[in-house]
Motif scaffolding. Structure first.
Motif, PDB file in Angstrom:
ATOM      1  N   ALA A 124       0.818  -1.214   0.000  1.00 13.53           N
ATOM      2  CA  ALA A 124       0.000   0.000   0.000  1.00 13.53           C
ATOM      3  C   ALA A 124       0.851   1.265   0.000  1.00 13.53           C
ATOM      4  O   ALA A 124       0.516   2.246  -0.666  1.00 13.53           O
ATOM      5  CB  ALA A 124      -0.931  -0.005   1.211  1.00 13.53           C
ATOM      6  N   VAL A 125       1.975   1.245   0.727  1.00 10.72           N
ATOM      7  CA  VAL A 125       2.815   2.445   0.791  1.00 10.72           C
ATOM      8  C   VAL A 125       3.496   2.694  -0.549  1.00 10.72           C
ATOM      9  O   VAL A 125       3.504   3.823  -1.062  1.00 10.72           O
ATOM     10  CB  VAL A 125       3.844   2.327   1.927  1.00 10.72           C
ATOM     11  N   ALA A 126       4.068   1.659  -1.148  1.00 12.52           N
ATOM     12  CA  ALA A 126       4.708   1.831  -2.452  1.00 12.52           C
ATOM     13  C   ALA A 126       3.687   2.228  -3.511  1.00 12.52           C
ATOM     14  O   ALA A 126       3.972   3.041  -4.399  1.00 12.52           O
ATOM     15  CB  ALA A 126       5.425   0.550  -2.871  1.00 12.52           C
ATOM     16  N   GLY A 127       2.476   1.686  -3.413  1.00 14.91           N
ATOM     17  CA  GLY A 127       1.427   2.074  -4.345  1.00 14.91           C
ATOM     18  C   GLY A 127       1.036   3.528  -4.170  1.00 14.91           C
ATOM     19  O   GLY A 127       0.858   4.261  -5.153  1.00 14.91           O
ATOM     20  N   GLY A 128       0.928   3.966  -2.917  1.00 16.18           N
ATOM     21  CA  GLY A 128       0.559   5.347  -2.659  1.00 16.18           C
ATOM     22  C   GLY A 128       1.611   6.344  -3.088  1.00 16.18           C
ATOM     23  O   GLY A 128       1.283   7.479  -3.445  1.00 16.18           O
ATOM     24  N   SER A 129       2.857   5.942  -3.081  1.00 15.68           N
ATOM     25  CA  SER A 129       3.931   6.836  -3.510  1.00 15.68           C
ATOM     26  C   SER A 129       4.198   6.745  -5.008  1.00 15.68           C
ATOM     27  O   SER A 129       5.121   7.379  -5.509  1.00 15.68           O
ATOM     28  CB  SER A 129       5.218   6.530  -2.730  1.00 15.68           C
ATOM     29  N   HIS A 130       3.398   5.928  -5.699  1.00 17.54           N
ATOM     30  CA  HIS A 130       3.517   5.765  -7.159  1.00 17.54           C
ATOM     31  C   HIS A 130       4.932   5.341  -7.541  1.00 17.54           C
ATOM     32  O   HIS A 130       5.552   5.881  -8.466  1.00 17.54           O
ATOM     33  CB  HIS A 130       3.131   7.060  -7.881  1.00 17.54           C
ATOM     34  N   ALA A 131       5.435   4.360  -6.796  1.00 14.00           N
ATOM     35  CA  ALA A 131       6.814   3.913  -6.994  1.00 14.00           C
ATOM     36  C   ALA A 131       7.008   3.277  -8.362  1.00 14.00           C
ATOM     37  O   ALA A 131       6.194   2.454  -8.807  1.00 14.00           O
ATOM     38  CB  ALA A 131       7.199   2.922  -5.902  1.00 14.00           C
ATOM     39  N   THR A 132       8.102   3.665  -9.004  1.00 10.88           N
ATOM     40  CA  THR A 132       8.515   3.024 -10.252  1.00 10.88           C
ATOM     41  C   THR A 132       9.653   2.041 -10.020  1.00 10.88           C
ATOM     42  O   THR A 132      10.040   1.316 -10.942  1.00 10.88           O
ATOM     43  CB  THR A 132       8.969   4.078 -11.277  1.00 10.88           C
TER      44      THR A 132
END
Length: 308
Positions: A124-132
């Motif tokens: 959820a955190v990586a998704g929320g930060s729009h991680a590439t």
């Protein structure tokens, strides 16, 4: 805890720095914080029973033991506007993950540090930060099927993250399976084992990992997962899955500093600590608190923005 500790006006405490920044931001919401601390106390989908939901509060309490001064890099954290974003309410399950993702996505600052909770929060955190890109420091691949703390990397890749921009540091012998190792290779994940960290040093390994995670993206956004069970069990007794022979506390602190210093890193999580299982001296929780401060100290060395 603060009241029980000796107070010295010449020894400013990290907890007070964060509280002051939070108060200032509430009074002046137009300010853009440099760093935000967000509690994500997920624990219900953990493969092993855990009280990891107690950890964010314990880490905040431990911050009262530390100062704002990083002498090795001549950094005073009071130069940064750091804020406490509170905790996500009921972060487990689809609705809880959606709340986490929304909170991370809404943060306007340079670096968000999420306090777990179990390792499911990485999704959820990586998704929320729009991680590439993704860098994990973890004894495990986290490529299981399903929605547990053993599956966040698999879920991110299934959701579109390019496995060639995933780097895993500290993967441990006798802590994974040949099937999941094969899945990692099939995804194109780069694996940097514990032996390589020891041979080359964590700073060099982190530099390579962050470069690979950035890849050829025009504006890379990297999430760094600091799963504390990557460390030697003697220094992290509150990590149920930690084994003897893992990374040292110092190496984890160096990794947190390197992540904070990299301008492509937009979020970090600290996960897999059960504060109720810690040693009497609180060594695991204190290490997590230090990693928060190391990330902030790294952030203070970034260029391209104005200090407070």
């Amino acid at each position: 805890m603060t009241d029980a500790l000796r107070q010295d006006p010449r020894w400013p405490r990290a907890a007070a720095w964060l509280a002051a920044g939070t108060h200032r931001w509430r009074e002046e919401p137009s300010l853009v914080p440099a760093m935000g601390l967000l509690g994500v106390p997920a624990h219900l989908t953990s493969i092993s029973p855990t009280n990891a939901h107690t950890t964010p509060a314990a880490v905040r309490e431990a911050l009262a033991r530390y100062s704002v001064w990083a002498e090795s890099s001549v950094v005073d954290l009071r130069d940064l506007l750091g804020v406490d974003l509170g905790d996500i309410v009921h972060p487990d399950g689809p609705e809880g993950e959606a709340r986490t993702t929304a909170a991370v996505s809404a943060f306007p600052g340079r670096l968000l540090v999420a306090l777990g909770g179990d390792n499911s929060i990485t999704y959820a955190v990586a998704g929320g930060s729009h991680a590439t890109g993704l860098v994990t420091l973890d004894a495990h691949h986290d490529l299981r099927d399903g929605t547990t703390n053993g599956s966040p990397v698999q879920r991110l890749i299934e959701g579109g993250l390019d496995g060639r921009r995933v780097v895993q540091i500290g993967i441990s012998d006798f802590a994974n399976s040949p099937q999941y190792a094969a899945r990692a290779r099939a995804h194109g994940i780069t694996i940097l084992h514990r032996d390589e960290v020891e041979a080359r040093g964590i700073s060099a390994v982190m530099a390579d990992a962050l470069r690979l995670a950035a890849g050829d993206v025009d504006e890379p956004r990297i999430h760094v997962d600091l799963d504390v069970d990557v460390c030697d069990r003697s220094v992290v007794p509150a990590c149920p899955a930690a084994a003897p022979g893992g990374l040292s506390a110092y190496q984890l602190r160096q990794a947190a500093r390197a992540a904070g210093a990299d301008s492509n890193v937009v979020s970090i999580d600290l996960a897999e600590v059960d504060a109720t299982a810690d040693a009497a001296d609180g060594r695991t929780v204190r290490l997590v608190a230090l990693c928060v401060l190391e990330a902030a100290a790294g952030l203070a060395t970034r260029g391209g923005w104005q200090r407070e």
